[in-house]
Design a protein around this motif. Structure first.
Motif, PDB file in Angstrom:
ATOM      1  N   TYR A   1      -1.090   9.044  -1.130  1.00 42.84           N
ATOM      2  CA  TYR A   1      -1.289   7.607  -0.944  1.00 42.84           C
ATOM      3  C   TYR A   1      -0.771   6.901  -2.194  1.00 42.84           C
ATOM      4  O   TYR A   1      -1.441   6.856  -3.223  1.00 42.84           O
ATOM      5  CB  TYR A   1      -2.756   7.294  -0.691  1.00 42.84           C
ATOM      6  CG  TYR A   1      -2.988   5.841  -0.361  1.00 42.84           C
ATOM      7  CD1 TYR A   1      -2.501   5.312   0.824  1.00 42.84           C
ATOM      8  CD2 TYR A   1      -3.642   4.998  -1.238  1.00 42.84           C
ATOM      9  CE1 TYR A   1      -2.672   3.981   1.134  1.00 42.84           C
ATOM     10  CE2 TYR A   1      -3.835   3.663  -0.935  1.00 42.84           C
ATOM     11  CZ  TYR A   1      -3.344   3.162   0.244  1.00 42.84           C
ATOM     12  OH  TYR A   1      -3.509   1.838   0.543  1.00 42.84           O
TER      13      TYR A   1
ATOM     14  N   ARG B   1      -1.854  -4.075  -1.562  1.00 47.89           N
ATOM     15  CA  ARG B   1      -1.691  -4.357  -0.136  1.00 47.89           C
ATOM     16  C   ARG B   1      -0.214  -4.596   0.135  1.00 47.89           C
ATOM     17  O   ARG B   1       0.459  -5.291  -0.628  1.00 47.89           O
ATOM     18  CB  ARG B   1      -2.510  -5.606   0.218  1.00 47.89           C
ATOM     19  CG  ARG B   1      -2.489  -6.012   1.674  1.00 47.89           C
ATOM     20  CD  ARG B   1      -3.425  -5.138   2.502  1.00 47.89           C
ATOM     21  NE  ARG B   1      -3.323  -5.429   3.903  1.00 47.89           N
ATOM     22  CZ  ARG B   1      -4.172  -6.183   4.576  1.00 47.89           C
ATOM     23  NH1 ARG B   1      -5.190  -6.728   3.975  1.00 47.89           N
ATOM     24  NH2 ARG B   1      -4.004  -6.381   5.858  1.00 47.89           N
TER      25      ARG B   1
ATOM     26  N   GLY C   1       1.879  -5.756   6.650  1.00 48.75           N
ATOM     27  CA  GLY C   1       1.771  -5.000   7.890  1.00 48.75           C
ATOM     28  C   GLY C   1       1.065  -3.659   7.786  1.00 48.75           C
ATOM     29  O   GLY C   1       1.069  -2.900   8.743  1.00 48.75           O
ATOM     30  N   ASP C   2       0.426  -3.358   6.632  1.00 53.21           N
ATOM     31  CA  ASP C   2      -0.205  -2.034   6.503  1.00 53.21           C
ATOM     32  C   ASP C   2      -1.610  -1.966   7.107  1.00 53.21           C
ATOM     33  O   ASP C   2      -2.149  -0.889   7.297  1.00 53.21           O
ATOM     34  CB  ASP C   2      -0.216  -1.556   5.052  1.00 53.21           C
ATOM     35  CG  ASP C   2      -1.166  -2.326   4.143  1.00 53.21           C
ATOM     36  OD1 ASP C   2      -1.831  -3.268   4.601  1.00 53.21           O
ATOM     37  OD2 ASP C   2      -1.234  -1.964   2.943  1.00 53.21           O
ATOM     38  N   GLY C   3      -2.216  -3.100   7.394  1.00 53.22           N
ATOM     39  CA  GLY C   3      -3.534  -3.104   8.022  1.00 53.22           C
ATOM     40  C   GLY C   3      -4.680  -2.817   7.069  1.00 53.22           C
ATOM     41  O   GLY C   3      -5.803  -2.586   7.508  1.00 53.22           O
TER      42      GLY C   3
ATOM     43  N   GLU D   1      -8.320  -0.299   7.015  1.00 51.93           N
ATOM     44  CA  GLU D   1      -8.439   0.000   8.442  1.00 51.93           C
ATOM     45  C   GLU D   1      -7.144   0.612   8.961  1.00 51.93           C
ATOM     46  O   GLU D   1      -7.158   1.542   9.757  1.00 51.93           O
ATOM     47  CB  GLU D   1      -8.793  -1.269   9.233  1.00 51.93           C
ATOM     48  CG  GLU D   1     -10.168  -1.826   8.954  1.00 51.93           C
ATOM     49  CD  GLU D   1     -10.240  -2.730   7.729  1.00 51.93           C
ATOM     50  OE1 GLU D   1     -11.331  -3.212   7.428  1.00 51.93           O
ATOM     51  OE2 GLU D   1      -9.204  -2.941   7.058  1.00 51.93           O
ATOM     52  N   GLY D   2      -6.027   0.116   8.472  1.00 53.21           N
ATOM     53  CA  GLY D   2      -4.727   0.666   8.850  1.00 53.21           C
ATOM     54  C   GLY D   2      -4.513   2.081   8.320  1.00 53.21           C
ATOM     55  O   GLY D   2      -3.800   2.875   8.918  1.00 53.21           O
ATOM     56  N   MET D   3      -5.135   2.386   7.189  1.00 52.75           N
ATOM     57  CA  MET D   3      -5.061   3.735   6.632  1.00 52.75           C
ATOM     58  C   MET D   3      -5.883   4.723   7.452  1.00 52.75           C
ATOM     59  O   MET D   3      -5.696   5.929   7.360  1.00 52.75           O
ATOM     60  CB  MET D   3      -5.623   3.763   5.199  1.00 52.75           C
ATOM     61  CG  MET D   3      -4.805   3.065   4.173  1.00 52.75           C
ATOM     62  SD  MET D   3      -5.689   2.867   2.594  1.00 52.75           S
ATOM     63  CE  MET D   3      -6.336   4.483   2.275  1.00 52.75           C
ATOM     64  N   GLY D   4      -6.846   4.189   8.203  1.00 52.66           N
ATOM     65  CA  GLY D   4      -7.699   5.053   9.013  1.00 52.66           C
ATOM     66  C   GLY D   4      -8.913   5.589   8.285  1.00 52.66           C
ATOM     67  O   GLY D   4      -9.572   6.503   8.771  1.00 52.66           O
TER      68      GLY D   4
ATOM     69  N   THR E   1     -12.455  -0.758  12.239  1.00 47.47           N
ATOM     70  CA  THR E   1     -12.581  -2.209  12.288  1.00 47.47           C
ATOM     71  C   THR E   1     -14.031  -2.555  12.600  1.00 47.47           C
ATOM     72  O   THR E   1     -14.813  -1.705  13.031  1.00 47.47           O
ATOM     73  CB  THR E   1     -11.651  -2.796  13.366  1.00 47.47           C
ATOM     74  OG1 THR E   1     -12.018  -2.240  14.631  1.00 47.47           O
ATOM     75  CG2 THR E   1     -10.197  -2.500  13.067  1.00 47.47           C
TER      76      THR E   1
END
Length: 143
Positions: free
Chosen positions: A21, A64, A67-69, A72-75, A79
């Motif tokens: 990451y 940040r 568009g990476d979210g 939450e986008g990382m999982g 949400t």
């Protein structure tokens, strides 16, 4: 007495769920090993500091990107509408020159996140987490 080699932060890679990451710019683990004070009858001083459980927490400062979210986008966290479906994640800090695991935590959950949107700076956030287990290079997890 031989001197050790100091670890440089630039050589440390953060892995989340086994994947590097690259947006993590600061990682700060805290490992607490509190003791319970044991006293006796008719004794004014404590007689023992008994071990309890190890508590592991950490904070990550991350950039940040568009568009990476976010996290939450990382999982690593669900949400708000799916909080009951949250899963654990793992994190590992690897020193890439010597291939040494400096810190590893398993069964992690996000406690909080905060984001800074300064007008003349990069957007960065701080993610605070807790983990059920953690180790370092002295006693690494079995693979």
């Amino acid at each position: 007495m031989a001197g050790g080699v100091i670890v440089a932060g630039a050589n440390v890679i953060v892995y989340i769920n086994g994947k590097p990451y690259g947006r993590c710019i600061d990682f700060r683990p805290t490992i607490a090993t509190p003791s319970k004070e044991i006293g006796g009858i008719d004794v004014t001083d404590l007689v023992e500091l008994a071990p309890t459980v190890q508590r592991t927490s950490f904070t990550m400062t991350i950039w940040r990107t568009k568009g990476d979210g976010g996290i939450e986008g990382m999982g690593i966290t669900p949400t708000s509408s799916e909080l009951s479906r949250g899963k654990y994640f793992s994190v590992m800090l690897l020193e890439r020159v010597t291939d040494t695991v400096l810190f590893e935590a398993r069964y992690c959950k996000v406690e909080s996140q905060s984001w800074g949107y300064a007008t003349k700076s990069l957007v960065q956030g701080t993610v605070s987490c807790k983990a059920l287990t953690s180790n370092n290079e002295v006693k690494p997890f079995k693979r």
